[in-house]
Design an enzyme around this catalytic site. Structure first.
Site, PDB file in Angstrom:
ATOM      1  N   GLN A 103      37.064  33.992  38.217  1.00  0.00           N
ATOM      2  CA  GLN A 103      36.478  33.503  36.961  1.00  0.00           C
ATOM      3  C   GLN A 103      35.006  33.965  36.879  1.00  0.00           C
ATOM      4  O   GLN A 103      34.685  35.004  37.418  1.00  0.00           O
ATOM      5  CB  GLN A 103      36.588  31.976  36.825  1.00  0.00           C
ATOM      6  CG  GLN A 103      38.013  31.469  36.594  1.00  0.00           C
ATOM      7  CD  GLN A 103      38.852  31.446  37.849  1.00  0.00           C
ATOM      8  OE1 GLN A 103      38.506  30.830  38.837  1.00  0.00           O
ATOM      9  NE2 GLN A 103      39.985  32.123  37.822  1.00  0.00           N
ATOM     10  N   ASP A 134      36.514  38.243  34.192  1.00  0.00           N
ATOM     11  CA  ASP A 134      36.965  39.603  33.848  1.00  0.00           C
ATOM     12  C   ASP A 134      35.833  40.629  33.804  1.00  0.00           C
ATOM     13  O   ASP A 134      35.884  41.597  33.042  1.00  0.00           O
ATOM     14  CB  ASP A 134      37.709  39.603  32.489  1.00  0.00           C
ATOM     15  CG  ASP A 134      38.879  38.653  32.497  1.00  0.00           C
ATOM     16  OD1 ASP A 134      39.470  38.452  33.579  1.00  0.00           O
ATOM     17  OD2 ASP A 134      39.204  38.108  31.431  1.00  0.00           O
ATOM     18  N   GLU A 135      34.825  40.427  34.626  1.00  0.00           N
ATOM     19  CA  GLU A 135      33.677  41.342  34.638  1.00  0.00           C
ATOM     20  C   GLU A 135      34.000  42.638  35.381  1.00  0.00           C
ATOM     21  O   GLU A 135      33.231  43.599  35.319  1.00  0.00           O
ATOM     22  CB  GLU A 135      32.460  40.667  35.311  1.00  0.00           C
ATOM     23  CG  GLU A 135      31.925  39.430  34.598  1.00  0.00           C
ATOM     24  CD  GLU A 135      32.599  38.140  35.045  1.00  0.00           C
ATOM     25  OE1 GLU A 135      33.620  38.219  35.773  1.00  0.00           O
ATOM     26  OE2 GLU A 135      32.126  37.055  34.666  1.00  0.00           O
ATOM     27  N   LYS A 178      35.451  42.256  38.782  1.00  0.00           N
ATOM     28  CA  LYS A 178      35.260  41.857  40.187  1.00  0.00           C
ATOM     29  C   LYS A 178      36.235  42.597  41.112  1.00  0.00           C
ATOM     30  O   LYS A 178      35.841  43.110  42.158  1.00  0.00           O
ATOM     31  CB  LYS A 178      35.453  40.329  40.339  1.00  0.00           C
ATOM     32  CG  LYS A 178      34.444  39.516  39.529  1.00  0.00           C
ATOM     33  CD  LYS A 178      34.720  38.032  39.593  1.00  0.00           C
ATOM     34  CE  LYS A 178      35.953  37.605  38.840  1.00  0.00           C
ATOM     35  NZ  LYS A 178      35.904  37.738  37.384  1.00  0.00           N
ATOM     36  N   HIS A 190      42.704  40.152  38.826  1.00  0.00           N
ATOM     37  CA  HIS A 190      41.725  41.135  39.280  1.00  0.00           C
ATOM     38  C   HIS A 190      42.379  42.520  39.345  1.00  0.00           C
ATOM     39  O   HIS A 190      43.284  42.733  40.141  1.00  0.00           O
ATOM     40  CB  HIS A 190      41.153  40.731  40.642  1.00  0.00           C
ATOM     41  CG  HIS A 190      40.346  39.458  40.580  1.00  0.00           C
ATOM     42  ND1 HIS A 190      39.702  38.923  41.663  1.00  0.00           N
ATOM     43  CD2 HIS A 190      40.058  38.630  39.543  1.00  0.00           C
ATOM     44  CE1 HIS A 190      39.068  37.813  41.286  1.00  0.00           C
ATOM     45  NE2 HIS A 190      39.285  37.622  40.004  1.00  0.00           N
ATOM     46  N   ASP A 221      30.674  52.546  29.926  1.00  0.00           N
ATOM     47  CA  ASP A 221      31.405  53.634  29.253  1.00  0.00           C
ATOM     48  C   ASP A 221      32.013  53.171  27.926  1.00  0.00           C
ATOM     49  O   ASP A 221      32.154  53.950  26.997  1.00  0.00           O
ATOM     50  CB  ASP A 221      32.509  54.175  30.169  1.00  0.00           C
ATOM     51  CG  ASP A 221      33.441  53.075  30.675  1.00  0.00           C
ATOM     52  OD1 ASP A 221      32.943  52.115  31.291  1.00  0.00           O
ATOM     53  OD2 ASP A 221      34.663  53.169  30.430  1.00  0.00           O
TER      54      ASP A 221
HETATM   55  P1  GDP Z   1      38.114  40.780  37.066  1.00  0.00           P
HETATM   56  O1  GDP Z   1      38.923  39.595  36.695  1.00  0.00           O
HETATM   57  O2  GDP Z   1      36.650  40.492  37.086  1.00  0.00           O
HETATM   58  O3  GDP Z   1      38.577  41.452  38.322  1.00  0.00           O
HETATM   59  O4  GDP Z   1      38.317  41.820  35.872  1.00  0.00           O
HETATM   60  P2  GDP Z   1      39.722  42.217  35.189  1.00  0.00           P
HETATM   61  O5  GDP Z   1      40.436  43.114  36.103  1.00  0.00           O
HETATM   62  O6  GDP Z   1      40.424  41.027  34.671  1.00  0.00           O
HETATM   63  O7  GDP Z   1      39.198  42.976  33.902  1.00  0.00           O
HETATM   64  C1  GDP Z   1      38.400  44.100  33.976  1.00  0.00           C
HETATM   65  C2  GDP Z   1      39.124  45.255  33.285  1.00  0.00           C
HETATM   66  O8  GDP Z   1      38.230  46.323  33.093  1.00  0.00           O
HETATM   67  C3  GDP Z   1      40.268  45.820  34.098  1.00  0.00           C
HETATM   68  O9  GDP Z   1      41.240  46.322  33.229  1.00  0.00           O
HETATM   69  C4  GDP Z   1      39.588  46.949  34.884  1.00  0.00           C
HETATM   70  O10 GDP Z   1      40.517  47.973  35.236  1.00  0.00           O
HETATM   71  C5  GDP Z   1      38.623  47.451  33.860  1.00  0.00           C
HETATM   72  N1  GDP Z   1      37.364  47.992  34.379  1.00  0.00           N
HETATM   73  C6  GDP Z   1      36.625  47.587  35.439  1.00  0.00           C
HETATM   74  N2  GDP Z   1      35.460  48.270  35.491  1.00  0.00           N
HETATM   75  C7  GDP Z   1      35.471  49.108  34.437  1.00  0.00           C
HETATM   76  C8  GDP Z   1      34.542  50.076  33.920  1.00  0.00           C
HETATM   77  O11 GDP Z   1      33.434  50.266  34.434  1.00  0.00           O
HETATM   78  N3  GDP Z   1      34.910  50.742  32.787  1.00  0.00           N
HETATM   79  C9  GDP Z   1      36.109  50.535  32.168  1.00  0.00           C
HETATM   80  N4  GDP Z   1      36.385  51.235  31.072  1.00  0.00           N
HETATM   81  N5  GDP Z   1      36.999  49.654  32.636  1.00  0.00           N
HETATM   82  C10 GDP Z   1      36.674  48.945  33.734  1.00  0.00           C
HETATM   83  P1  IMO Z   2      39.224  36.238  36.501  1.00  0.00           P
HETATM   84  O1  IMO Z   2      39.112  35.882  37.957  1.00  0.00           O
HETATM   85  C1  IMO Z   2      38.787  35.011  32.358  1.00  0.00           C
HETATM   86  C2  IMO Z   2      39.631  30.832  31.427  1.00  0.00           C
HETATM   87  C3  IMO Z   2      40.842  30.525  30.589  1.00  0.00           C
HETATM   88  C4  IMO Z   2      40.385  29.251  29.905  1.00  0.00           C
HETATM   89  C5  IMO Z   2      39.594  28.547  31.002  1.00  0.00           C
HETATM   90  C6  IMO Z   2      40.399  27.524  31.787  1.00  0.00           C
HETATM   91  O2  IMO Z   2      40.270  37.226  36.190  1.00  0.00           O
HETATM   92  O3  IMO Z   2      37.874  36.608  35.972  1.00  0.00           O
HETATM   93  P2  IMO Z   2      42.350  27.590  33.579  1.00  0.00           P
HETATM   94  O4  IMO Z   2      43.603  28.409  33.646  1.00  0.00           O
HETATM   95  O5  IMO Z   2      41.438  27.800  34.724  1.00  0.00           O
HETATM   96  O6  IMO Z   2      42.646  26.153  33.293  1.00  0.00           O
HETATM   97  O7  IMO Z   2      41.593  28.116  32.248  1.00  0.00           O
HETATM   98  O8  IMO Z   2      39.151  29.571  31.873  1.00  0.00           O
HETATM   99  N1  IMO Z   2      39.916  31.632  32.647  1.00  0.00           N
HETATM  100  C7  IMO Z   2      39.583  32.918  32.779  1.00  0.00           C
HETATM  101  N2  IMO Z   2      39.027  33.775  31.888  1.00  0.00           N
HETATM  102  N3  IMO Z   2      39.047  35.415  33.623  1.00  0.00           N
HETATM  103  C8  IMO Z   2      39.566  34.558  34.515  1.00  0.00           C
HETATM  104  O9  IMO Z   2      39.699  34.857  35.823  1.00  0.00           O
HETATM  105  C9  IMO Z   2      39.908  33.256  34.102  1.00  0.00           C
HETATM  106  N4  IMO Z   2      40.463  32.186  34.705  1.00  0.00           N
HETATM  107  C10 IMO Z   2      40.448  31.193  33.809  1.00  0.00           C
HETATM  108  O10 IMO Z   2      41.100  31.555  29.684  1.00  0.00           O
HETATM  109  O11 IMO Z   2      39.506  29.556  28.872  1.00  0.00           O
HETATM  110 MG    MG Z   3      40.400  39.039  35.310  1.00  0.00          MG
END
Ligand code: GDP
Ligand code: IMO
Ligand code: MG
Length: 418
Positions: A220, A11-12, A14, A39, A329
């Site tokens: 992940q 959840d960085e 990506k 994502h 931010d």
């Molecule tokens: P991913 O799994 O790495 O693609 O990340 P996720 O989408 O699960 O989680 C990132 C969250 O942060 C999402 O809700 C994005 O819309 C949000 N996001 C991404 N970049 C930024 C940023 O620079 N600032 C803020 N406030 N939100 C962001």
């Molecule tokens: P994205 O691509 C954050 C975590 C789960 C759990 C562990 C194992 O959005 O960054 P699994 O379902 O793979 O058996 O879960 O990994 N996990 C994630 N946490 N972002 C993800 O993907 C994740 N995919 C799995 O919460 O701790």
């Molecule tokens: Mg994510």
């Protein structure tokens, strides 16, 4: 081929960054994970959340590949295609699936839940999408692959697997319904049959030799890698840069830049060690401001300060060449911010990420001046507040890797490229 992957616990951001830099590339390819990923991509005030489909899908003319290393749930695939808001014919032009990608069966999802249930208080905190059981069958040579859906005896192959899963489930006191998930699964299979399911490794290597630019999109994060994460609180695939080679069929010799993405702080969803976790109002404030709730499961994410030893570890394992920092931010408004620079364990200072999860470690922090400004409308690096630039310099000095992109909000346009 360049690789973009997460350096923390997922959840960085990506999805957001892949979508933002997509114009530079011809092909975007997912190489591991499956519908456990969520994502998010935002543009024109609409937020899309992708689970299986690569984050280049909204760009006309770009090819998106679900690689051999991914595990596909056909039911999720169908829902995702239907919710994209793009015409099906257009999606078919933009999306290819590897014939070698393994399928998540409805019983894999049930097994995931049954295993977690039995773990009691030692739960992984899995997304329960069937990831672990599907990769287990792949490694155990019992899997079913996307290319096999065209076979005449496919139903038979499916039943053989499902029956052996049902046999395992008999040992678990676990109630489940198979009929509805199975119906949805086969509807998904029918839709998958309309897509090109091919030997994507030939296509990708051929594209590389013709000078096309490929971006491998990680799911992940490094700290969830099955080998290098905090095992067993990890996912079941190699989330690291070498996973892109096995997950797409590309030689390490073809890898160029390795973009490592991290949040300005840390989050984790699910169980497992998290040295800098803040179980206090500061952690709560980060969660609220950063909307830190899972994109796939909606669970609240655990929040904490940036962990430099973990970041350096991830940079080392992946060979990161450029850093991307998101969500700076969210930290606006704190009078000071903390960064963990080492750990203390048994009275000694350590800088390595421990192998054992039960090793008690305490973060050692450096406190830095915070920034107050709303940075979301700033679009050049020089105009960012000085304390934020100092924060970034501190990270660059500690990691010896330059920060190439600073993301200042969820929208595609809220991206500063240096
Ligand atoms: P991913 O799994 O790495 O693609 O990340 P996720 O989408 O699960 O989680 C990132 C969250 O942060 C999402 O809700 C994005 O819309 C949000 N996001 C991404 N970049 C930024 C940023 O620079 N600032 C803020 N406030 N939100 C962001
Ligand atoms: P994205 O691509 C954050 C975590 C789960 C759990 C562990 C194992 O959005 O960054 P699994 O379902 O793979 O058996 O879960 O990994 N996990 C994630 N946490 N972002 C993800 O993907 C994740 N995919 C799995 O919460 O701790
Ligand atoms: Mg994510």
């Amino acid at each position: 081929m360049d690789i973009l992957l997460g350096l923390q616990w997922g959840d960085e951001g990506k999805g957001k960054i892949v979508d933002a830099i997509c114009p530079e590339y011809d092909i975007i390819a997912r190489f591991q994970g499956g519908p456990n990923a969520g994502h998010s991509i935002e543009f024109q005030n609409i937020k899309h959340i992708l689970h299986l489909i690569p984050s280049g899908i909204f760009h006309p003319g770009k090819l998106n590949i679900i690689g051999n290393g991914v595990v596909i749930d056909p039911a999720v695939f169908k829902k995702e295609i239907e919710n994209l808001g793009l015409p099906l014919d257009e999606i078919k032009k933009r999306l290819l699936v590897s014939a070698r990608a393994h399928l998540i069966l409805p019983t894999h999802r049930i097994l995931d839940a049954a295993y977690e249930h039995r773990k009691g208080c030692a739960k992984i905190g899995s997304t329960l999408k069937g990831i672990g059981p599907a990769y287990t069958d792949k490694a155990g040579r019992n899997g079913l692959r996307a290319g096999e859906i065209f076979r005449k005896d496919f139903r038979n192959l499916y039943s053989l697997r499902v029956n052996s899963h049902l046999e395992i489930l008999r040992n678990y006191n676990f109630e489940f319904d198979l009929k509805t998930p199975e119906d949805e699964w086969f509807e998904g299979i029918e839709l998958m049959k309309e897509f090109k399911i091919v030997n994507t490794e030939y296509l990708i290597n051929d594209s590389i030799s013709r000078g096309k630019k490929i971006l491998a999109e990680g799911a992940q994060g490094t700290m969830l890698d099955v080998d290098f994460g905090s095992y067993p609180f990890v996912t079941s695939s190699n989330t690291i840069s070498s996973g892109a080679c096995t997950g797409l069929g590309v030689s390490p010799r073809s890898v160029g830049e390795i973009f490592g993405i991290f949040k300005a702080y840390c989050t984790r969803v699910g169980s497992g060690p998290f040295p800098t976790e803040l179980s206090d109002p500061t952690g709560e404030k980060i969660r609220e401001t950063g909307h830190e709730f899972g994109s796939t499961t909606g669970r609240p994410r655990r929040c904490g300060w940036l962990d430099i030893p973990a970041l350096k570890y991830a940079i080392m394992i992946n060979g990161v060449t450029r850093l991307i920092m998101t969500k700076a931010d969210v930290l606006s408004g704190f009078s000071s911010v903390k960064v963990c620079t080492s750990y203390k364990s048994g009275g000694k200072e350590i800088t390595e990420v421990p192998v054992e999860n039960d090793q008690l470690i305490e973060p050692v922090y450096t406190e830095m001046k915070g920034w107050k400004e709303d940075i979301s409308k700033i679009n050049d690096y020089k105009s960012l507040p000085d304390p934020l630039k100092e924060y970034i310099s501190f990270i660059e000095n500690a990691t010896k890797v330059p920060v190439m992109i600073v993301s200042t909000g969820p929208d595609r346009n809220e991206t500063i490229i240096r």
